[in-house]
Design a protein around this motif. Structure first.
Motif, PDB file in Angstrom:
ATOM      1  N   SER A   1       5.253   0.325  -4.111  1.00  0.00           N
ATOM      2  CA  SER A   1       5.266   1.066  -5.366  1.00  0.00           C
ATOM      3  C   SER A   1       3.907   0.876  -6.032  1.00  0.00           C
ATOM      4  N   PRO A   2       3.515   1.788  -6.919  1.00  0.00           N
ATOM      5  CA  PRO A   2       2.239   1.612  -7.616  1.00  0.00           C
ATOM      6  C   PRO A   2       2.125   0.253  -8.318  1.00  0.00           C
ATOM      7  N   SER A   3       3.205  -0.212  -8.922  1.00  0.00           N
ATOM      8  CA  SER A   3       3.130  -1.510  -9.613  1.00  0.00           C
ATOM      9  C   SER A   3       2.954  -2.659  -8.622  1.00  0.00           C
ATOM     10  N   ALA A   4       3.606  -2.585  -7.459  1.00  0.00           N
ATOM     11  CA  ALA A   4       3.429  -3.624  -6.442  1.00  0.00           C
ATOM     12  C   ALA A   4       2.006  -3.586  -5.881  1.00  0.00           C
ATOM     13  N   ARG A   5       1.462  -2.382  -5.691  1.00  0.00           N
ATOM     14  CA  ARG A   5       0.064  -2.286  -5.223  1.00  0.00           C
ATOM     15  C   ARG A   5      -0.866  -2.955  -6.221  1.00  0.00           C
ATOM     16  N   ARG A   6      -0.676  -2.665  -7.515  1.00  0.00           N
ATOM     17  CA  ARG A   6      -1.533  -3.277  -8.545  1.00  0.00           C
ATOM     18  C   ARG A   6      -1.382  -4.793  -8.538  1.00  0.00           C
ATOM     19  N   ARG A   7      -0.172  -5.255  -8.420  1.00  0.00           N
ATOM     20  CA  ARG A   7       0.095  -6.695  -8.460  1.00  0.00           C
ATOM     21  C   ARG A   7      -0.506  -7.411  -7.251  1.00  0.00           C
ATOM     22  N   ARG A   8      -0.432  -6.793  -6.094  1.00  0.00           N
ATOM     23  CA  ARG A   8      -0.860  -7.465  -4.858  1.00  0.00           C
ATOM     24  C   ARG A   8      -2.320  -7.225  -4.485  1.00  0.00           C
TER      25      ARG A   8
ATOM     26  N   ALA B   1      -0.438  -4.404   2.299  1.00  0.00           N
ATOM     27  CA  ALA B   1       0.846  -4.391   3.000  1.00  0.00           C
ATOM     28  C   ALA B   1       0.707  -4.886   4.436  1.00  0.00           C
ATOM     29  N   GLU B   2      -0.521  -5.109   4.884  1.00  0.00           N
ATOM     30  CA  GLU B   2      -0.838  -5.654   6.208  1.00  0.00           C
ATOM     31  C   GLU B   2      -0.308  -4.814   7.370  1.00  0.00           C
ATOM     32  N   PRO B   3      -0.724  -3.544   7.453  1.00  0.00           N
ATOM     33  CA  PRO B   3      -0.255  -2.715   8.574  1.00  0.00           C
ATOM     34  C   PRO B   3      -0.673  -3.246   9.941  1.00  0.00           C
ATOM     35  N   GLU B   4      -1.815  -3.895  10.030  1.00  0.00           N
ATOM     36  CA  GLU B   4      -2.240  -4.435  11.327  1.00  0.00           C
ATOM     37  C   GLU B   4      -1.299  -5.544  11.794  1.00  0.00           C
TER      38      GLU B   4
ATOM     39  N   ALA C   1       6.919  10.249   6.909  1.00  0.00           N
ATOM     40  CA  ALA C   1       7.053   9.211   7.934  1.00  0.00           C
ATOM     41  C   ALA C   1       8.403   9.287   8.649  1.00  0.00           C
ATOM     42  N   ASP C   2       8.400   8.818   9.885  1.00  0.00           N
ATOM     43  CA  ASP C   2       9.632   8.708  10.663  1.00  0.00           C
ATOM     44  C   ASP C   2      10.454   7.504  10.212  1.00  0.00           C
ATOM     45  N   ALA C   3       9.765   6.488   9.744  1.00  0.00           N
ATOM     46  CA  ALA C   3      10.429   5.293   9.213  1.00  0.00           C
ATOM     47  C   ALA C   3       9.568   4.763   8.077  1.00  0.00           C
ATOM     48  N   VAL C   4      10.231   4.215   7.078  1.00  0.00           N
ATOM     49  CA  VAL C   4       9.550   3.647   5.922  1.00  0.00           C
ATOM     50  C   VAL C   4      10.002   2.207   5.772  1.00  0.00           C
ATOM     51  N   VAL C   5       9.037   1.322   5.602  1.00  0.00           N
ATOM     52  CA  VAL C   5       9.348  -0.067   5.302  1.00  0.00           C
ATOM     53  C   VAL C   5       9.013  -0.270   3.836  1.00  0.00           C
ATOM     54  N   LEU C   6      10.042  -0.559   3.050  1.00  0.00           N
ATOM     55  CA  LEU C   6       9.832  -0.848   1.634  1.00  0.00           C
ATOM     56  C   LEU C   6       9.248  -2.254   1.568  1.00  0.00           C
ATOM     57  N   ALA C   7       7.994  -2.352   1.130  1.00  0.00           N
ATOM     58  CA  ALA C   7       7.245  -3.600   1.266  1.00  0.00           C
ATOM     59  C   ALA C   7       6.791  -4.176  -0.070  1.00  0.00           C
ATOM     60  N   ASP C   8       7.468  -3.832  -1.161  1.00  0.00           N
ATOM     61  CA  ASP C   8       7.091  -4.385  -2.458  1.00  0.00           C
ATOM     62  C   ASP C   8       7.159  -5.908  -2.465  1.00  0.00           C
ATOM     63  N   HIS C   9       8.145  -6.435  -1.769  1.00  0.00           N
ATOM     64  CA  HIS C   9       8.322  -7.883  -1.669  1.00  0.00           C
ATOM     65  C   HIS C   9       8.166  -8.259  -0.196  1.00  0.00           C
ATOM     66  N   PRO C  10       7.002  -8.773   0.207  1.00  0.00           N
ATOM     67  CA  PRO C  10       6.731  -8.999   1.636  1.00  0.00           C
ATOM     68  C   PRO C  10       7.747  -9.915   2.318  1.00  0.00           C
ATOM     69  N   GLU C  11       8.364 -10.802   1.562  1.00  0.00           N
ATOM     70  CA  GLU C  11       9.356 -11.692   2.170  1.00  0.00           C
ATOM     71  C   GLU C  11      10.717 -11.013   2.348  1.00  0.00           C
TER      72      GLU C  11
END
Length: 183
Positions: free
Chosen positions: A130-137, A9-12, A162-172
């Protein structure tokens, strides 16, 4: 502040983007990559190179991160921090000097599995896959670590904390969901 999320998910990257914008708001910023505070290989990999339980519990040296970064840059701290403790490539102490941070500097710790481990954090942004996105990526050679992230979801529930959540299944197409005191 933590930017918490699996490596894919590239947190850095998000932490660096936030840090880049903070000076315009009157704050200095320091990005601390969590892998710079991983334990030595002899401890981190004691149970093998592909042990998901060790990945979950044994890699991050939370005591060092609190002692060398969060404490010194928190209220009443010295204002001098260690930007990195451990050189993973050489598997030895990084031996970098402490750096001064002006008052009001925002510290952004970026990495995986950062919640529920005793870090002195004021704000957490969680990059949720999501677990499926983690597996895919996740690359094939790193798939062994996926059970650690499943366990993290089950035991810590990082999106709920978390105070904020970024839904990152689709990075674009990331989506921001505010929670905690901002939701």
């Amino acid at each position: 502040m933590a930017v918490d999320g699996p490596e894919v998910a590239e947190p850095e990257r998000l932490a660096a983007a936030v840090a880049e914008r903070l000076p315009a708001l009157g704050h200095g910023a320091v990005v601390i990559p969590a892998p710079g505070f991983y334990r030595p290989a002899s401890l981190r990999l004691e149970h093998g190179r592909t042990d998901p339980d060790a990945r979950y519990t044994d890699w991050l040296d939370t005591g060092a991160l609190n002692r060398e970064v969060l404490g010194p840059l928190g209220p009443g701290g010295t204002g001098e921090y260690l930007p990195v403790l451990w050189d993973l490539a050489r598997d030895r102490a990084a031996r970098v000097p402490r750096r001064p941070a002006p008052p009001g500097t925002v510290v952004l710790v970026a990495g995986a599995l950062l919640q529920g481990v005793g870090l002195a954090l004021d704000v957490v942004v969680h990059l949720r896959l999501s677990p499926s996105a983690r597996r895919r990526r996740t690359p094939a050679e790193e798939q062994w670590a996926l059970p650690a992230f499943d366990r993290y979801d089950d035991e810590v529930d990082p999106a709920a904390l978390a105070d904020a959540v970024v839904l990152a299944d689709h990075p674009e197409k990331p989506a921001l969901v505010l929670g905690g005191r901002w939701g």
